[in-house]
Scaffold this motif. Sequence first.
Motif, mmCIF file in Angstrom:
data_model
loop_
_atom_site.group_PDB
_atom_site.id
_atom_site.type_symbol
_atom_site.label_atom_id
_atom_site.label_comp_id
_atom_site.label_asym_id
_atom_site.label_seq_id
_atom_site.Cartn_x
_atom_site.Cartn_y
_atom_site.Cartn_z
ATOM 1 N N PHE A 196 0.836 -1.208 0.000
ATOM 2 C CA PHE A 196 0.000 0.000 0.000
ATOM 3 C C PHE A 196 0.869 1.255 0.000
ATOM 4 N N THR A 197 1.845 1.298 0.897
ATOM 5 C CA THR A 197 2.745 2.449 0.994
ATOM 6 C C THR A 197 3.574 2.599 -0.271
ATOM 7 N N ALA A 198 4.057 1.477 -0.804
ATOM 8 C CA ALA A 198 4.894 1.517 -2.009
ATOM 9 C C ALA A 198 4.109 2.049 -3.202
ATOM 10 N N LEU A 199 2.868 1.559 -3.370
ATOM 11 C CA LEU A 199 2.058 2.011 -4.508
ATOM 12 C C LEU A 199 1.675 3.484 -4.385
ATOM 13 N N ASN A 200 1.353 3.933 -3.161
ATOM 14 C CA ASN A 200 0.997 5.337 -2.974
ATOM 15 C C ASN A 200 2.172 6.252 -3.315
ATOM 16 N N GLY A 201 3.328 5.951 -2.736
ATOM 17 C CA GLY A 201 4.502 6.775 -3.028
ATOM 18 C C GLY A 201 4.880 6.726 -4.497
ATOM 19 N N GLY A 202 4.798 5.521 -5.072
ATOM 20 C CA GLY A 202 5.145 5.373 -6.483
ATOM 21 C C GLY A 202 4.197 6.113 -7.401
ATOM 22 N N MET A 203 2.888 6.034 -7.133
ATOM 23 C CA MET A 203 1.914 6.702 -7.997
ATOM 24 C C MET A 203 2.016 8.218 -7.897
ATOM 25 N N LEU A 204 2.244 8.755 -6.687
ATOM 26 C CA LEU A 204 2.421 10.203 -6.554
ATOM 27 C C LEU A 204 3.623 10.673 -7.360
ATOM 28 N N ALA A 205 4.702 9.895 -7.303
ATOM 29 C CA ALA A 205 5.915 10.275 -8.030
ATOM 30 C C ALA A 205 5.708 10.214 -9.537
ATOM 31 N N THR A 206 5.132 9.113 -10.024
ATOM 32 C CA THR A 206 4.991 8.956 -11.466
ATOM 33 C C THR A 206 3.946 9.905 -12.046
ATOM 34 N N MET A 207 2.873 10.196 -11.296
ATOM 35 C CA MET A 207 1.839 11.074 -11.842
ATOM 36 C C MET A 207 2.357 12.488 -12.058
ATOM 37 N N VAL A 407 -5.908 9.698 -4.088
ATOM 38 C CA VAL A 407 -6.402 10.665 -3.102
ATOM 39 C C VAL A 407 -6.491 10.031 -1.711
ATOM 40 N N LEU A 408 -7.174 8.881 -1.604
ATOM 41 C CA LEU A 408 -7.415 8.268 -0.297
ATOM 42 C C LEU A 408 -6.124 7.738 0.332
ATOM 43 N N SER A 409 -5.266 7.136 -0.475
ATOM 44 C CA SER A 409 -4.022 6.596 0.084
ATOM 45 C C SER A 409 -3.111 7.718 0.562
ATOM 46 N N THR A 410 -3.155 8.872 -0.083
ATOM 47 C CA THR A 410 -2.360 10.010 0.380
ATOM 48 C C THR A 410 -2.899 10.533 1.701
ATOM 49 N N LEU A 411 -4.230 10.586 1.823
ATOM 50 C CA LEU A 411 -4.832 10.998 3.095
ATOM 51 C C LEU A 411 -4.397 10.086 4.240
ATOM 52 N N ILE A 412 -4.232 8.792 3.947
ATOM 53 C CA ILE A 412 -3.880 7.818 4.988
ATOM 54 C C ILE A 412 -2.380 7.834 5.280
ATOM 55 N N THR A 413 -1.564 7.827 4.229
ATOM 56 C CA THR A 413 -0.114 7.680 4.427
ATOM 57 C C THR A 413 0.613 9.004 4.615
ATOM 58 N N GLN A 414 0.045 10.102 4.118
ATOM 59 C CA GLN A 414 0.709 11.405 4.244
ATOM 60 C C GLN A 414 -0.312 12.467 4.679
ATOM 61 N N PRO A 415 -0.854 12.318 5.890
ATOM 62 C CA PRO A 415 -1.923 13.231 6.323
ATOM 63 C C PRO A 415 -1.481 14.689 6.403
ATOM 64 N N ARG A 416 -0.226 14.955 6.757
ATOM 65 C CA ARG A 416 0.234 16.346 6.844
ATOM 66 C C ARG A 416 0.223 17.003 5.471
ATOM 67 N N LEU A 417 0.777 16.299 4.486
ATOM 68 C CA LEU A 417 0.797 16.815 3.118
ATOM 69 C C LEU A 417 -0.628 17.035 2.615
ATOM 70 N N ALA A 418 -1.481 16.031 2.829
ATOM 71 C CA ALA A 418 -2.866 16.139 2.367
ATOM 72 C C ALA A 418 -3.593 17.277 3.080
ATOM 73 N N GLY A 419 -3.327 17.434 4.374
ATOM 74 C CA GLY A 419 -3.983 18.491 5.136
ATOM 75 C C GLY A 419 -3.613 19.876 4.648
ATOM 76 N N ILE A 420 -2.336 20.076 4.337
ATOM 77 C CA ILE A 420 -1.900 21.384 3.834
ATOM 78 C C ILE A 420 -2.533 21.663 2.469
ATOM 79 N N GLY A 421 -2.539 20.649 1.600
ATOM 80 C CA GLY A 421 -3.128 20.822 0.272
ATOM 81 C C GLY A 421 -4.611 21.116 0.343
ATOM 82 N N LEU A 422 -5.319 20.352 1.185
ATOM 83 C CA LEU A 422 -6.761 20.582 1.346
ATOM 84 C C LEU A 422 -7.035 21.941 1.987
ATOM 85 N N GLY A 423 -6.213 22.303 2.985
ATOM 86 C CA GLY A 423 -6.404 23.581 3.656
ATOM 87 C C GLY A 423 -6.247 24.755 2.715
#
Length: 445
Positions: A196-207, A407-423
């Motif tokens: 789960f963590t590997a795919l989330n980090g990988g997809m954010l990077a490749t996208m 979107v959902l995996s970023t909210l779970i694995t990187q809540p600080r990053l997601a929170g700043i972006g959403l804020g």
Amino acid sequence: MVQKKATLKREMGLTSALTTVMGTVIGGGVFFKVSILARDTGSGSLLLLTWVLAGLLTIAGGLCVAEIATSIPKAGGAVNYIEAAYGKLPSFLLGWAQILIYYPANIAALSIIFATQLVSLLGLSLSLIVPIAAFIALSITGLNLLGARLGSAVQNLTLFIKMIPIILIIVFGLLQPQGQSVPLWPVAPGKNIGWFTALNGGMLATMFAYDGWISVGNMAEEMKDPKRHLPIAIVLGLGLTTVIYALINWAFLKSLPIGQLAHDPMAAASSAKLIFGQLGGRLVTIGILVSVYGAINGYTMTGMRVAYAMGVNDTIPFARQFRRLTGTKVPLWGALFQVSVALVMLLLGNFTFLTDMLVFVMWIFNTLIFAAVFILRRKAPDLERPYQVNGYPWVPIVAIIGGSFIVLSTLITQPRLAGIGLGMTLLGVPVFYWQQRRQRARRQD
């Protein structure tokens, strides 16, 4: 006498559409995400699979956007798609996110890339990265303030140069006799890394490397036969881009072990030096610098016009200022605001954080656009659709599932990053209602 409304000429054939798709998408990200991907996935097999999965998701998304773009071929692109399906507030929030996050973060991140690469090339102190990045962002903004023609000339010049280092690294990197072994099976993350963590980090990077695909549908109004040629251009153009990305990363993996790639932010330059030697590696690095410079110029040139368009539509505070043009007919305040936000991001953020945040925020809206295919078919069944997405409803469903995972995996694995972006995005809600109230007050006066 009634003046005929100006329309774009339908002059673009399949070849032009194909090169436009690839030229829009291929940028600097492919050179500088390999170390992050190697760190997040921990294996060459999963690293390469991530590029392929991201490419397939991009193709599915591009086909969804093509249906809506051919139905609503208006300047402003995605902002219009969101408004048609969801209303004015979500549409405003997309424009707000673009001028506050998407374009400034791209400019800041790519300026950091350029500066880091230049410091490595010339053997300069690492302390110069931020000052050089700031100078690049400011100088490119200044160049674009001199006029759209000059900015376009720079963009055209760098468009083909960017392919030179990519082709050289692929051809010579894959043919090198002393290359590293790259097992492609079994596909699994590295030790102590979860799927789960590997795919989330990988997809954010490749996208981030695939960024720009959302604009491919905007060509519809200029194509001779959009119904037939647009899906071909999207599937073939993004398909070839996926192959190119997978091959160059395979070349990187053959040049350096996965562990070394994971700890080398200059992996592209290091691989080029191993493949071509010191002098050849430097020449390839210069080509990479030109490619990144062109990408910064492209985001600068297009981003400043989003704030200008919102000013013209009076949907943003200080609209009168944002409508102002220079003597060369370039949006002055849009450019100054954009580069100011980018400079703040340079000082506060880093390359990975900035790119992951912009990918997260924009994929919220991308996923809404995929769902809009279903909404608009129900809400506006009589809307003219020169092109209807192939594989409906499965292609939009795949795109929605893929976007939701990001979107959902970023909210779970990187809540600080997601929170700043959403804020930062949700800051636009009170701004929207304040602007609406001011508009009503002006109409009453």
